[in-house]
Design a protein around this motif. Structure first.
Motif, PDB file in Angstrom:
ATOM      1  N   ASN A   1       0.781  -1.233   0.000  1.00 38.62           N
ATOM      2  CA  ASN A   1       0.000   0.000   0.000  1.00 38.62           C
ATOM      3  C   ASN A   1       0.814   1.287   0.000  1.00 38.62           C
ATOM      4  O   ASN A   1       0.235   2.373  -0.070  1.00 38.62           O
ATOM      5  N   ALA A   2       2.138   1.185   0.067  1.00 39.63           N
ATOM      6  CA  ALA A   2       3.003   2.353  -0.071  1.00 39.63           C
ATOM      7  C   ALA A   2       3.539   2.383  -1.501  1.00 39.63           C
ATOM      8  O   ALA A   2       4.035   1.378  -2.014  1.00 39.63           O
ATOM      9  N   LEU A   3       3.427   3.525  -2.149  1.00 41.93           N
ATOM     10  CA  LEU A   3       3.761   3.622  -3.568  1.00 41.93           C
ATOM     11  C   LEU A   3       5.166   3.143  -3.889  1.00 41.93           C
ATOM     12  O   LEU A   3       5.362   2.342  -4.807  1.00 41.93           O
ATOM     13  N   THR A   4       6.164   3.622  -3.168  1.00 42.73           N
ATOM     14  CA  THR A   4       7.547   3.314  -3.535  1.00 42.73           C
ATOM     15  C   THR A   4       7.912   1.842  -3.359  1.00 42.73           C
ATOM     16  O   THR A   4       8.871   1.361  -3.976  1.00 42.73           O
ATOM     17  N   SER A   5       7.140   1.108  -2.537  1.00 45.54           N
ATOM     18  CA  SER A   5       7.444  -0.312  -2.347  1.00 45.54           C
ATOM     19  C   SER A   5       6.495  -1.228  -3.124  1.00 45.54           C
ATOM     20  O   SER A   5       6.670  -2.454  -3.112  1.00 45.54           O
TER      21      SER A   5
ATOM     22  N   THR B   1       9.091  -5.422 -10.356  1.00 42.45           N
ATOM     23  CA  THR B   1      10.053  -4.384  -9.976  1.00 42.45           C
ATOM     24  C   THR B   1       9.410  -3.358  -9.048  1.00 42.45           C
ATOM     25  O   THR B   1       8.340  -2.830  -9.348  1.00 42.45           O
ATOM     26  N   LYS B   2      10.066  -3.079  -7.909  1.00 38.07           N
ATOM     27  CA  LYS B   2       9.535  -2.070  -6.998  1.00 38.07           C
ATOM     28  C   LYS B   2       9.575  -0.689  -7.673  1.00 38.07           C
ATOM     29  O   LYS B   2      10.495  -0.399  -8.439  1.00 38.07           O
ATOM     30  N   ILE B   3       8.597   0.138  -7.353  1.00 36.62           N
ATOM     31  CA  ILE B   3       8.533   1.474  -7.923  1.00 36.62           C
ATOM     32  C   ILE B   3       9.808   2.263  -7.621  1.00 36.62           C
ATOM     33  O   ILE B   3      10.317   2.990  -8.488  1.00 36.62           O
ATOM     34  N   ALA B   4      10.337   2.105  -6.422  1.00 37.24           N
ATOM     35  CA  ALA B   4      11.583   2.802  -6.074  1.00 37.24           C
ATOM     36  C   ALA B   4      12.704   2.414  -7.025  1.00 37.24           C
ATOM     37  O   ALA B   4      13.517   3.252  -7.434  1.00 37.24           O
TER      38      ALA B   4
END
Length: 308
Positions: free
Chosen positions: A247-251, A260-263
């Motif tokens: 639920n966290a965008l970067t993860s 692939t993680k967004i980060a």
């Protein structure tokens, strides 16, 4: 001039459904004559608008606007999806989205801003729209993001026209990489955000009350497993870690490849572009989210209208 008492204003407000200040003005303009004041309100569209203000407005449109290094998203609600197809309503949403670039996140400031064309304030224009279109409409929320260097990118899902639709997304990317590279990344991230609906930019930004609610649910599920307490605790912590990650965008995992993680997507894009890129903020407005819609029995409504 007749004295305009608080009791008279209250009486007119109850009879017309119009706002307190509008009622006072109506009485002042008509020398305290109650019936003339009601007619005055009706001619201005104020009584009609106010009577509709109690009806649930959960449809409408989300508008997005970007100018320079700043972007704004605004949600304007109506009672039915039919109004969202009305050109007058669509033009209003586009206009207030652009105005929000100046007024910021405050709905009060946006409502008080001057509407282009000398039609009074945004609220005045909205009131006039309610009277002419015939449905309750509401300015619900606004959000503005900006960058010093880089780009703000917008995306509209289920678009009803340029810059308006059911889901509006803004992505604020700060960095020294070429703007065209940043904008290309921003468009991909915006589409991801529309689909994945992250609740926060980073895991630490998640609402702790929401996390604790998930913890309670996970604990109840684990407690029924019959496993030892130390195992139950590990199960709960694992569930919470999964919740935070999803639920966290970067993860979140990028919807384009689901691995692939967004980060990491951002880091790779910066490397390929030969400059820095940092995701500093985002906005995702989905039409009607969080509004409890009234259940409607159409057959009963028709019967009631027909006096059956």
């Amino acid at each position: 001039m007749a004295e305009i008492t608080a009791a008279a204003v209250k009486d007119l407000r109850e009879r017309s459904g119009a706002g307190m200040m509008d009622c006072k003005k109506a009485l002042t303009e008509n020398g305290g004559d109650m019936e003339a004041a009601i007619d005055w309100l009706r001619t201005k569209g104020l009584a009609t608008a106010a009577k509709k203000s109690g009806r649930t407005a959960a449809e409408g449109l989300v508008g997005v606007a970007v100018e320079g290094k700043k972007g704004a998203a605004v949600e304007v609600n109506s009672e039915t999806d039919f109004v969202a197809k009305n050109e007058q309503f669509q033009d209003f949403v586009r206009t207030v989205s652009k105005l929000a670039l100046t007024t910021g996140d405050s709905i009060e400031a946006l409502a008080s801003a001057s509407y282009p064309g000398g039609e009074g304030s945004v609220q005045d224009k909205l009131t006039a729209n309610i009277a002419t279109i015939g449905e309750n409409q509401q300015l619900r929320r606004a959000k503005v993001v900006s960058v010093n260097e880089g780009a703000v990118v917008s995306y509209v899902h289920n678009a009803a026209g340029p810059g308006i639709g059911k889901i509006g997304v803004l992505v604020a990317l700060e960095g020294s990489a070429p703007v065209d590279k940043i904008e290309a990344l921003g468009k991909s991230l915006a589409m991801h955000i529309a689909a994945a609906n992250p609740l926060a930019l980073h895991e630490e930004g998640l609402d702790e009350a929401l996390v604790e609610r998930e913890r309670a649910i996970a604990m109840e599920k684990a407690a029924g497993s019959g496993k030892p307490q130390n195992i139950i605790e590990k199960m709960v912590e694992g569930a919470i870690a999964k919740f935070r990650k999803e639920n966290a965008l970067t993860s979140q995992l990028f919807v384009m490849d689901n691995k692939t993680k967004i980060a990491d997507v951002i880091a790779q894009a910066a490397k390929d572009a030969g400059g820095s890129i940092a995701l500093i903020d985002y906005v995702r407005f989905q039409l009607g989210e969080g509004i409890e819609k009234e259940a409607s029995d159409f057959a009963a409504e028709v019967a009631a209208a027909a006096g059956i």
